[in-house]
Design an enzyme around this catalytic site. Structure first.
Site, PDB file in Angstrom:
ATOM      1  N   GLU A   7      19.512 -16.472 -32.821  1.00 48.93           N
ATOM      2  CA  GLU A   7      20.793 -16.927 -32.257  1.00 48.93           C
ATOM      3  C   GLU A   7      21.025 -18.391 -32.609  1.00 48.93           C
ATOM      4  O   GLU A   7      20.119 -19.212 -32.489  1.00 48.93           O
ATOM      5  CB  GLU A   7      20.767 -16.743 -30.735  1.00 48.93           C
ATOM      6  CG  GLU A   7      22.053 -17.177 -30.078  1.00 48.93           C
ATOM      7  CD  GLU A   7      22.097 -16.802 -28.607  1.00 48.93           C
ATOM      8  OE1 GLU A   7      21.832 -15.632 -28.269  1.00 48.93           O
ATOM      9  OE2 GLU A   7      22.387 -17.704 -27.808  1.00 48.93           O
ATOM     10  N   ASP A  99      31.157 -18.116 -18.836  1.00 44.66           N
ATOM     11  CA  ASP A  99      31.349 -18.886 -17.597  1.00 44.66           C
ATOM     12  C   ASP A  99      32.476 -19.856 -17.856  1.00 44.66           C
ATOM     13  O   ASP A  99      32.440 -20.583 -18.854  1.00 44.66           O
ATOM     14  CB  ASP A  99      30.070 -19.663 -17.253  1.00 44.66           C
ATOM     15  CG  ASP A  99      28.914 -18.731 -16.949  1.00 44.66           C
ATOM     16  OD1 ASP A  99      29.069 -17.909 -16.033  1.00 44.66           O
ATOM     17  OD2 ASP A  99      27.884 -18.811 -17.637  1.00 44.66           O
ATOM     18  N   LYS A 155      27.955  -1.478 -18.121  1.00 48.41           N
ATOM     19  CA  LYS A 155      28.314  -1.984 -19.461  1.00 48.41           C
ATOM     20  C   LYS A 155      27.854  -0.995 -20.533  1.00 48.41           C
ATOM     21  O   LYS A 155      28.524  -0.817 -21.545  1.00 48.41           O
ATOM     22  CB  LYS A 155      27.680  -3.366 -19.700  1.00 48.41           C
ATOM     23  CG  LYS A 155      28.221  -4.432 -18.767  1.00 48.41           C
ATOM     24  CD  LYS A 155      27.814  -5.841 -19.182  1.00 48.41           C
ATOM     25  CE  LYS A 155      26.434  -6.233 -18.727  1.00 48.41           C
ATOM     26  NZ  LYS A 155      26.174  -7.692 -18.866  1.00 48.41           N
ATOM     27  N   GLN A 166      18.548 -12.398 -21.103  1.00 51.73           N
ATOM     28  CA  GLN A 166      18.405 -13.829 -20.853  1.00 51.73           C
ATOM     29  C   GLN A 166      16.929 -14.153 -21.098  1.00 51.73           C
ATOM     30  O   GLN A 166      16.066 -13.278 -20.931  1.00 51.73           O
ATOM     31  CB  GLN A 166      18.789 -14.121 -19.388  1.00 51.73           C
ATOM     32  CG  GLN A 166      18.742 -15.569 -18.997  1.00 51.73           C
ATOM     33  CD  GLN A 166      19.659 -16.408 -19.882  1.00 51.73           C
ATOM     34  OE1 GLN A 166      19.275 -16.763 -21.001  1.00 51.73           O
ATOM     35  NE2 GLN A 166      20.838 -16.728 -19.417  1.00 51.73           N
ATOM     36  N   GLN A 202      15.029 -30.797 -20.563  1.00 52.65           N
ATOM     37  CA  GLN A 202      16.347 -30.178 -20.799  1.00 52.65           C
ATOM     38  C   GLN A 202      16.284 -28.672 -20.442  1.00 52.65           C
ATOM     39  O   GLN A 202      17.175 -28.143 -19.791  1.00 52.65           O
ATOM     40  CB  GLN A 202      16.666 -30.323 -22.278  1.00 52.65           C
ATOM     41  CG  GLN A 202      18.126 -30.417 -22.603  1.00 52.65           C
ATOM     42  CD  GLN A 202      18.283 -30.678 -24.109  1.00 52.65           C
ATOM     43  OE1 GLN A 202      17.652 -30.030 -24.942  1.00 52.65           O
ATOM     44  NE2 GLN A 202      19.105 -31.644 -24.446  1.00 52.65           N
ATOM     45  N   PHE A 206      18.543 -26.616 -17.641  1.00 58.22           N
ATOM     46  CA  PHE A 206      19.364 -25.485 -18.065  1.00 58.22           C
ATOM     47  C   PHE A 206      18.949 -24.210 -17.318  1.00 58.22           C
ATOM     48  O   PHE A 206      19.788 -23.417 -16.884  1.00 58.22           O
ATOM     49  CB  PHE A 206      19.213 -25.321 -19.583  1.00 58.22           C
ATOM     50  CG  PHE A 206      20.065 -24.240 -20.167  1.00 58.22           C
ATOM     51  CD1 PHE A 206      21.436 -24.258 -20.000  1.00 58.22           C
ATOM     52  CD2 PHE A 206      19.492 -23.188 -20.872  1.00 58.22           C
ATOM     53  CE1 PHE A 206      22.233 -23.246 -20.527  1.00 58.22           C
ATOM     54  CE2 PHE A 206      20.270 -22.177 -21.401  1.00 58.22           C
ATOM     55  CZ  PHE A 206      21.650 -22.207 -21.224  1.00 58.22           C
TER      56      PHE A 206
HETATM   57  P1  FAD Z   1      28.740  -9.700 -16.496  1.00 53.39           P
HETATM   58  O1  FAD Z   1      27.961  -8.571 -17.051  1.00 53.39           O
HETATM   59  O2  FAD Z   1      30.196  -9.510 -16.278  1.00 53.39           O
HETATM   60  O3  FAD Z   1      28.035 -10.116 -15.126  1.00 53.39           O
HETATM   61  C1  FAD Z   1      28.340 -11.350 -14.479  1.00 53.39           C
HETATM   62  C2  FAD Z   1      28.051 -11.240 -12.988  1.00 53.39           C
HETATM   63  O4  FAD Z   1      29.025 -10.389 -12.382  1.00 53.39           O
HETATM   64  C3  FAD Z   1      26.687 -10.606 -12.638  1.00 53.39           C
HETATM   65  O5  FAD Z   1      26.215 -11.244 -11.484  1.00 53.39           O
HETATM   66  C4  FAD Z   1      27.018  -9.155 -12.367  1.00 53.39           C
HETATM   67  O6  FAD Z   1      26.083  -8.541 -11.484  1.00 53.39           O
HETATM   68  C5  FAD Z   1      28.393  -9.286 -11.719  1.00 53.39           C
HETATM   69  N1  FAD Z   1      29.257  -8.128 -11.981  1.00 53.39           N
HETATM   70  C6  FAD Z   1      29.404  -7.443 -13.129  1.00 53.39           C
HETATM   71  N2  FAD Z   1      30.306  -6.445 -12.990  1.00 53.39           N
HETATM   72  C7  FAD Z   1      30.754  -6.516 -11.701  1.00 53.39           C
HETATM   73  C8  FAD Z   1      31.691  -5.780 -10.933  1.00 53.39           C
HETATM   74  N3  FAD Z   1      32.354  -4.745 -11.469  1.00 53.39           N
HETATM   75  N4  FAD Z   1      31.894  -6.149  -9.640  1.00 53.39           N
HETATM   76  C9  FAD Z   1      31.234  -7.189  -9.103  1.00 53.39           C
HETATM   77  N5  FAD Z   1      30.313  -7.923  -9.777  1.00 53.39           N
HETATM   78  C10 FAD Z   1      30.088  -7.601 -11.057  1.00 53.39           C
HETATM   79  N6  FAD Z   1      27.848 -17.470 -22.466  1.00 53.39           N
HETATM   80  C11 FAD Z   1      28.830 -18.003 -23.230  1.00 53.39           C
HETATM   81  O7  FAD Z   1      29.746 -18.606 -22.705  1.00 53.39           O
HETATM   82  N7  FAD Z   1      28.803 -17.886 -24.592  1.00 53.39           N
HETATM   83  C12 FAD Z   1      27.832 -17.211 -25.232  1.00 53.39           C
HETATM   84  O8  FAD Z   1      27.844 -17.110 -26.464  1.00 53.39           O
HETATM   85  C13 FAD Z   1      26.791 -16.603 -24.458  1.00 53.39           C
HETATM   86  N8  FAD Z   1      25.811 -15.881 -25.037  1.00 53.39           N
HETATM   87  C14 FAD Z   1      24.885 -15.243 -24.255  1.00 53.39           C
HETATM   88  C15 FAD Z   1      23.936 -14.417 -24.860  1.00 53.39           C
HETATM   89  C16 FAD Z   1      22.997 -13.745 -24.096  1.00 53.39           C
HETATM   90  C17 FAD Z   1      22.012 -12.823 -24.777  1.00 53.39           C
HETATM   91  C18 FAD Z   1      22.966 -13.924 -22.684  1.00 53.39           C
HETATM   92  C19 FAD Z   1      21.916 -13.230 -21.847  1.00 53.39           C
HETATM   93  C20 FAD Z   1      23.889 -14.748 -22.072  1.00 53.39           C
HETATM   94  C21 FAD Z   1      24.870 -15.409 -22.838  1.00 53.39           C
HETATM   95  N9  FAD Z   1      25.855 -16.211 -22.262  1.00 53.39           N
HETATM   96  C22 FAD Z   1      26.831 -16.770 -23.043  1.00 53.39           C
HETATM   97  C23 FAD Z   1      25.843 -16.469 -20.823  1.00 53.39           C
HETATM   98  C24 FAD Z   1      26.723 -15.478 -20.039  1.00 53.39           C
HETATM   99  O9  FAD Z   1      28.057 -15.574 -20.455  1.00 53.39           O
HETATM  100  C25 FAD Z   1      26.586 -15.826 -18.561  1.00 53.39           C
HETATM  101  O10 FAD Z   1      25.293 -15.501 -18.104  1.00 53.39           O
HETATM  102  C26 FAD Z   1      27.657 -15.231 -17.651  1.00 53.39           C
HETATM  103  O11 FAD Z   1      27.510 -15.845 -16.368  1.00 53.39           O
HETATM  104  C27 FAD Z   1      27.546 -13.730 -17.427  1.00 53.39           C
HETATM  105  O12 FAD Z   1      27.903 -13.032 -18.531  1.00 53.39           O
HETATM  106  P2  FAD Z   1      27.651 -11.445 -18.594  1.00 53.39           P
HETATM  107  O13 FAD Z   1      28.225 -10.966 -19.842  1.00 53.39           O
HETATM  108  O14 FAD Z   1      26.246 -11.136 -18.280  1.00 53.39           O
HETATM  109  O15 FAD Z   1      28.594 -11.004 -17.352  1.00 53.39           O
END
Ligand code: FAD
Length: 274
Positions: A7, A99, A155, A166, A202, A206
């Protein structure tokens, strides 16, 4: 052979671009299955992500998976971006919620990553192989580990083909998460994300926000090394390589390396894996 992916984040300056080129040349020799490029939620690095994806494909001949985070974006914007990625030959997407940067008020058309996965399937059919995020130590905003796991399952049901976790430093959290996901009927590959340890302070800062825990024994050992950056790096290599080996020995389908656009430590870790 376990699948290896790397990545990168999109560079914004010439200096960062040179650093990425250097890093990619070194890591490419390890024959990654694909590389991925992160995306800033709310569009902040939208252009940089796209440019970086094109550069990695054209100048380095790599198979690239752009990250796509939906928070702050509209259906139209994300649909157009998917079309452009398709047009330049991308076949893989990492679909995320993202986020919202603090102070940014526009939530956009999507609330959760599951909605983005459904949208990608609706918009682009089966063209893209979709990876989603998974959290062995539970997403920081989740109500509970179980609801988070159920949301993860949604998903996959919406059409994701695989997951990247993560980062974590506790292999048992990963094995338990994978077992529980299997019990719920999730059968896609869940690839552990591993984070090399470079700048430890750092990383600690994070980790507090992103849902990853640094075990006390690591913190204490790192603290004992004070400002000795090379000793910290070597201990980090040792810890992360042992973790990676344990994950692969325990059946992980591959490793996704969070490179932070640096190759030296990532290569040292890969060299230690059998
Ligand atoms: P989701 O799967 O939508 O989950 C987010 C939260 O909402 C979780 O607590 C989940 O339990 C809850 N949730 C999900 N669906 C529902 C529902 N229907 N009702 C109520 N609650 C729900 N961030 C970036 O900005 N850019 C990046 O390029 C990036 N790359 C990443 C790559 C990886 C491999 C990982 C693990 C994370 C990355 N992130 C990135 C961080 C990620 O965007 C954050 O962790 C974000 O807070 C959650 O994203 P998600 O896709 O897991 O969200």
């Amino acid at each position: 052979m376990p699948a290896i992916s790397f990545e990168f984040f999109p560079p914004k300056t010439d200096e960062q671009r040179n650093q990425l080129d250097h890093c990619v040349k070194a890591l490419k020799a390890r024959g990654p299955d694909y590389v991925s490029v992160t995306f800033g939620a709310g569009g902040s690095t939208l252009n940089y992500t796209e440019q970086t994806v094109q550069r990695l494909q054209q100048a380095h001949g790599l198979q690239v998976a752009p990250h796509l985070s939906c928070v702050g974006g509209t259906r139209q914007e994300l649909g157009e971006l998917l079309d452009r990625y398709r047009a330049i030959g991308c076949h893989r997407i990492v679909a995320l919620r993202g986020d919202l940067p603090s102070g940014m008020a526009t939530p956009g058309d999507f609330r959760y990553a599951v909605e983005l996965v459904s949208f990608i399937r609706q918009h682009s059919g089966d063209h893209f192989h979709i990876e989603v995020a998974a959290y062995p130590e539970t997403h920081p905003q989740a109500e509970s580990a179980l609801t988070d796991l159920r949301h993860f399952k949604q998903k996959i049901e919406a059409g994701a083909n695989g997951a990247i976790t993560q980062y974590f430093y506790n292999a048992d959290a990963y094995f338990r998460f994978v077992d529980e996901a299997h019990r719920l009927g999730v059968d896609v590959p869940i690839v552990p994300g591993i984070m090399p340890i470079g700048n430890f302070s750092q990383l600690r800062r994070f980790s507090e926000t992103c849902g990853a825990e640094i075990p006390r024994w690591i913190v204490r050992r790192m603290q004992a090394l004070g400002d000795d950056a090379e000793a910290i790096r070597q201990l980090g290599i040792d810890i992360v390589a042992s973790l990676g080996q344990r994950l692969l020995d325990g059946g992980a389908p591959g490793l996704h390396v969070y490179t932070l656009n640096r190759s030296k430590t990532a290569l040292a870790i890969l060299d230690r894996l059998q």
